[in-house]
Design a protein around this motif. Structure first.
Motif, PDB file in Angstrom:
ATOM      1  N   GLU A  86       0.883  -1.095   0.045  1.00  0.00           N
ATOM      2  CA  GLU A  86       0.053  -0.006  -0.076  1.00  0.00           C
ATOM      3  C   GLU A  86       1.042   1.210   0.072  1.00  0.00           C
ATOM      4  O   GLU A  86       2.261   1.347   0.413  1.00  0.00           O
ATOM      5  CB  GLU A  86      -0.998   0.027   1.330  1.00  0.00           C
ATOM      6  CG  GLU A  86      -1.737  -1.354   1.462  1.00  0.00           C
ATOM      7  CD  GLU A  86      -2.847  -1.173   0.198  1.00  0.00           C
ATOM      8  OE1 GLU A  86      -3.313  -0.028  -0.243  1.00  0.00           O
ATOM      9  OE2 GLU A  86      -3.207  -2.430  -0.217  1.00  0.00           O
ATOM     10  N   PRO A  87       0.330   2.526  -0.294  1.00  0.00           N
ATOM     11  CA  PRO A  87       1.079   3.548  -0.387  1.00  0.00           C
ATOM     12  C   PRO A  87       1.629   3.809   1.021  1.00  0.00           C
ATOM     13  O   PRO A  87       0.927   3.879   2.105  1.00  0.00           O
ATOM     14  CB  PRO A  87       0.238   4.589  -0.737  1.00  0.00           C
ATOM     15  CG  PRO A  87      -1.120   4.037  -1.505  1.00  0.00           C
ATOM     16  CD  PRO A  87      -1.007   2.645  -0.817  1.00  0.00           C
ATOM     17  N   VAL A  88       3.003   4.536   1.157  1.00  0.00           N
ATOM     18  CA  VAL A  88       3.399   5.063   2.443  1.00  0.00           C
ATOM     19  C   VAL A  88       3.420   6.378   2.414  1.00  0.00           C
ATOM     20  O   VAL A  88       3.905   6.911   1.316  1.00  0.00           O
ATOM     21  CB  VAL A  88       4.407   4.248   3.094  1.00  0.00           C
ATOM     22  CG1 VAL A  88       5.215   4.857   4.203  1.00  0.00           C
ATOM     23  CG2 VAL A  88       4.066   2.718   3.116  1.00  0.00           C
ATOM     24  N   VAL A  89       2.799   7.258   3.287  1.00  0.00           N
ATOM     25  CA  VAL A  89       3.228   8.431   3.601  1.00  0.00           C
ATOM     26  C   VAL A  89       3.888   9.139   4.950  1.00  0.00           C
ATOM     27  O   VAL A  89       3.614   8.530   5.585  1.00  0.00           O
ATOM     28  CB  VAL A  89       1.619   9.086   3.365  1.00  0.00           C
ATOM     29  CG1 VAL A  89       1.885  10.907   3.412  1.00  0.00           C
ATOM     30  CG2 VAL A  89       1.018   9.000   2.231  1.00  0.00           C
ATOM     31  N   TRP A  90       4.551  10.021   4.788  1.00  0.00           N
ATOM     32  CA  TRP A  90       5.286  10.608   5.931  1.00  0.00           C
ATOM     33  C   TRP A  90       5.265  12.140   5.856  1.00  0.00           C
ATOM     34  O   TRP A  90       5.468  12.601   4.659  1.00  0.00           O
ATOM     35  CB  TRP A  90       6.728   9.924   6.192  1.00  0.00           C
ATOM     36  CG  TRP A  90       7.743  10.098   5.253  1.00  0.00           C
ATOM     37  CD1 TRP A  90       8.509  11.425   5.069  1.00  0.00           C
ATOM     38  CD2 TRP A  90       8.063   9.038   4.265  1.00  0.00           C
ATOM     39  NE1 TRP A  90       9.287  10.923   4.230  1.00  0.00           N
ATOM     40  CE2 TRP A  90       9.245   9.866   3.762  1.00  0.00           C
ATOM     41  CE3 TRP A  90       7.695   7.881   3.940  1.00  0.00           C
ATOM     42  CZ2 TRP A  90       9.789   9.134   2.620  1.00  0.00           C
ATOM     43  CZ3 TRP A  90       8.377   7.207   2.661  1.00  0.00           C
ATOM     44  CH2 TRP A  90       9.526   7.917   2.099  1.00  0.00           C
ATOM     45  N   LEU A  91       5.488  12.681   7.101  1.00  0.00           N
ATOM     46  CA  LEU A  91       5.608  14.177   7.230  1.00  0.00           C
ATOM     47  C   LEU A  91       7.183  14.245   7.200  1.00  0.00           C
ATOM     48  O   LEU A  91       7.880  13.696   8.317  1.00  0.00           O
ATOM     49  CB  LEU A  91       4.847  14.689   8.461  1.00  0.00           C
ATOM     50  CG  LEU A  91       5.047  16.180   8.726  1.00  0.00           C
ATOM     51  CD1 LEU A  91       4.321  16.968   7.616  1.00  0.00           C
ATOM     52  CD2 LEU A  91       4.523  16.508  10.268  1.00  0.00           C
ATOM     53  N   ASP A  92       7.670  15.149   6.316  1.00  0.00           N
ATOM     54  CA  ASP A  92       9.120  15.660   6.631  1.00  0.00           C
ATOM     55  C   ASP A  92       9.297  16.737   7.137  1.00  0.00           C
ATOM     56  O   ASP A  92       8.409  17.491   6.982  1.00  0.00           O
ATOM     57  CB  ASP A  92       9.793  15.695   5.059  1.00  0.00           C
ATOM     58  CG  ASP A  92       9.945  14.321   4.247  1.00  0.00           C
ATOM     59  OD1 ASP A  92      10.532  13.468   4.960  1.00  0.00           O
ATOM     60  OD2 ASP A  92       9.691  14.391   3.036  1.00  0.00           O
ATOM     61  N   VAL A  93      10.231  16.849   8.321  1.00  0.00           N
ATOM     62  CA  VAL A  93      10.359  18.096   8.926  1.00  0.00           C
ATOM     63  C   VAL A  93      11.988  18.414   8.740  1.00  0.00           C
ATOM     64  O   VAL A  93      12.757  17.495   9.230  1.00  0.00           O
ATOM     65  CB  VAL A  93      10.104  18.069  10.420  1.00  0.00           C
ATOM     66  CG1 VAL A  93      10.111  19.629  11.101  1.00  0.00           C
ATOM     67  CG2 VAL A  93       8.608  17.775  10.660  1.00  0.00           C
ATOM     68  N   LEU A  94      12.241  19.411   8.111  1.00  0.00           N
ATOM     69  CA  LEU A  94      13.720  19.924   7.794  1.00  0.00           C
ATOM     70  C   LEU A  94      13.845  21.260   8.525  1.00  0.00           C
ATOM     71  O   LEU A  94      12.929  22.344   8.499  1.00  0.00           O
ATOM     72  CB  LEU A  94      14.035  19.979   6.372  1.00  0.00           C
ATOM     73  CG  LEU A  94      14.183  18.662   5.675  1.00  0.00           C
ATOM     74  CD1 LEU A  94      12.837  17.982   5.640  1.00  0.00           C
ATOM     75  CD2 LEU A  94      15.222  18.748   4.460  1.00  0.00           C
TER      76      LEU A  94
END
Ligand code: 1HN
Length: 345
Positions: free
Chosen positions: A157-165
């Motif tokens: 399944e698609p995987v989604v994450w929040l990037d914080v830079l």
């Protein structure tokens, strides 16, 4: 406070002479760069709803193959900075990244520090400097400055994450660049298991070079358990919060941005005091109302909002019978190191 002279008050020939010599009179701009009592942030309170963003992210998956994107991300941009600046605040960049089954986002390293907060899906992993970090919902995975990292996906399944830079700050410093590299060889895993015992650290006598970033993955199951334990053992503590730290030093996990998880007890409302750093709030679990400078955000799971510095933020758990869990990121380590950190009650 007296009015300062304006640029228009100066004769045109004088202004032109200054300009030709790359000279600027300070007094017409002094109040703008140094406003009275508190800054005037560009950062506006803004929220991004996962429900509305997700279909557009999935569409990006159809429109743009990973080879054409390298990192397939929709940036959560604060209109106060101008969308093209891709900033959530002066130092924080936020993006939602999509990786589809079988895809690979190739190895690179760069000067900005990054973390990932996993939002949905199973089977993806990030390899950081040879350590394979599985991505599970709610996990925090570090990719500190200069370390090689790449993302892969063995699931269905698609995987989604929040990037914080901290990209906006590093870019402002004219210090942002990246280097591409070959696929990494996995050499280790589970730094979180080696370092999972509170107050006890592995102490090899013949130590091989001590990494500045000993722990790369902070599993959500552990963070959530720590919060529940804190809520149960410290019933009078108003703010149930943990800080993601470097277990060797106890300092913030990364140099520039700070990362936290916060639990709201059922029905609880807390007002976080005004502090100088801007912050972002991402709801991992539950239903929370956030109140920032006359703005109300009804956050549902996977929603994200941001708040400028120097303003209090009120968070209220909308559920009377279930706890709520938030992930927070802020600019505290930066402000503290630079000596500009303030709390105003
Ligand atoms: C980056 O390297 C990643 O590695 C994600 O997943 C987002 C945004 C700006 C610059 C580099 C990644 C990024 C990024």
């Amino acid at each position: 406070m007296n009015e300062l002279g304006r640029l228009e008050d100066l004769p045109l020939d004088y202004r032109e002479s200054l300009q030709q010599l790359n000279l600027v009179p300070l007094w017409p701009s002094l109040r703008a760069v140094m406003p009275p009592h508190q800054p005037r942030p560009r950062t506006q309170p803004v929220s991004w709803q996962y429900k509305t963003l997700r279909p557009l992210l999935m569409r990006a998956g159809e429109l743009t193959p990973i080879e054409k994107a390298e990192r397939r991300v929709l940036v959560l941009a604060n209109p106060g900075h101008g969308l093209e600046k891709m900033q959530a605040s002066s130092a924080i960049y936020l993006g939602m990244q999509l990786l589809l089954p079988g895809e690979w986002a190739p190895s690179h390293r760069h000067t900005p520090n990054a973390v990932r907060m996993i939002v949905e899906g199973e089977g993806a992993y990030t390899t950081v400097e040879g350590e394979k970090c599985p991505m599970v919902r709610g996990d925090l995975i570090l990719t500190p400055t200069g370390l090689w990292h790449e993302h892969g996906h063995d699931g269905t399944e698609p995987v989604v994450w929040l990037d914080v830079l901290d990209l906006p700050l590093v870019y402002y410093m004219e210090a942002a660049y990246h280097v591409d590299g070959p696929r990494q060889t996995v050499v280790s895993s589970a730094s979180e298991r080696r370092l999972a015992r509170g107050g006890m650290l592995p102490t090899p006598v013949f130590a091989r070079g001590n990494s500045a970033y000993p722990m790369l993955r902070y599993p959500w199951a552990q963070a959530r358990a720590a919060l529940e334990t804190m809520a149960a053992t410290e019933p009078h503590e108003e703010v149930v919060q943990i800080t993601y730290v470097n277990p060797h030093t106890g300092a913030h996990a990364l140099n520039i941005l700070g990362f936290y998880a916060l639990m709201l007890r059922p029905g609880q409302s807390v007002t976080l005091p005004a502090r100088s750093p801007a912050a972002i709030y991402h709801l991992i679990e539950g239903a929370v109302d956030a109140h920032v400078m006359e703005q109300h955000f009804a956050l549902d799971e996977a929603d994200t909002c941001c708040a400028p510095g120097y303003t209090p933020v009120t968070l209220r758990n909308r559920s009377a019978d279930a706890p709520a869990f938030l992930f927070l990121a802020d600019e505290s380590p930066l402000h503290q190191k630079l000596g500009v950190y303030e709390r105003r009650d």
